[in-house]
Design an enzyme around this catalytic site. Sequence first.
Site, short mmCIF file in Angstrom:
data_model
loop_
_atom_site.label_atom_id
_atom_site.label_comp_id
_atom_site.label_asym_id
_atom_site.label_seq_id
_atom_site.Cartn_x
_atom_site.Cartn_y
_atom_site.Cartn_z
N SER A 143 -120.36 -67.03 -4.10
CA SER A 143 -121.63 -67.45 -4.67
C SER A 143 -122.67 -67.42 -3.57
CB SER A 143 -121.49 -68.87 -5.22
OG SER A 143 -122.76 -69.46 -5.45
N TYR A 156 -118.77 -77.71 -3.79
CA TYR A 156 -118.84 -76.29 -4.14
C TYR A 156 -119.26 -75.44 -2.95
CZ TYR A 156 -120.02 -72.12 -6.89
OH TYR A 156 -120.08 -70.85 -7.40
#
Length: 251
Positions: A143, A156
């Site tokens: 990401s 995350y």
Amino acid sequence: MAGTLAGRVALVTGASSGIGEGAALALAAAGATVAVAARRADRLDDLVKRIQAAGGKALALPGDVVDEAFARNIVEQTVNAFGRLDILVNSAGIIQAGGVENANTDEWRRVLEVNLLATLYTCTAAIGPMRAQGGGDIINISSTAGRRAAAPFGPYSTSKFGLTGMTEGMRQEVGKYGIRVCIVEPGATSTEVADSISDPNYRKAMQAHVSKDGAMKPEDVADAIVFVLSLPRRANVSQLLIRPTIDVAPM
């Protein structure tokens, strides 16, 4: 099924939705035989039926890749079923919000297990078969959060930064065996990943972020994966940052 990846065998984790599902469909459309793994068996069965209806070949492997034995076994099952493993796409992933001062360590642990350790397990299992057959491709889905830390989403970002380090180290380690390694870093992409965020406010905000006008679709990222795999063996795209054309502001 004819295509640029005809004759290759792929294993995709996190294939019951989102980028994993899109990757499985794109790989099959390009001619690869695809084994798909995820926890939701009903969705995997539906995915396999769609691939087969389009003339492809697929195998469902339901289970949780956080279980190291299962993660290693799906590699073995793929090789046993199809005789080889050419492509591994690690797309299983989750998001949780949270910082460090008042960390929910259970949530941090789960995110690290799914986003980092599960990928380690499948990679470890895949290198041997790929090395024995003279090469292969490993693609890990990260990401933009793996490049830019976001304090509200500490677990995350941390998992994705760790994934970047592991992936680059692995690339240096296995390139001599003919194994190419790539980390794909998508920006805002319309998927269900935000649905599991436990904090309702952050869940709503992330859902809005990934679904706003201009966000990418899973098939956009999937097409990029097929592009990386289609390059001559001498070329290894080691990092692929893919963002929406229209600037979608970060959280």
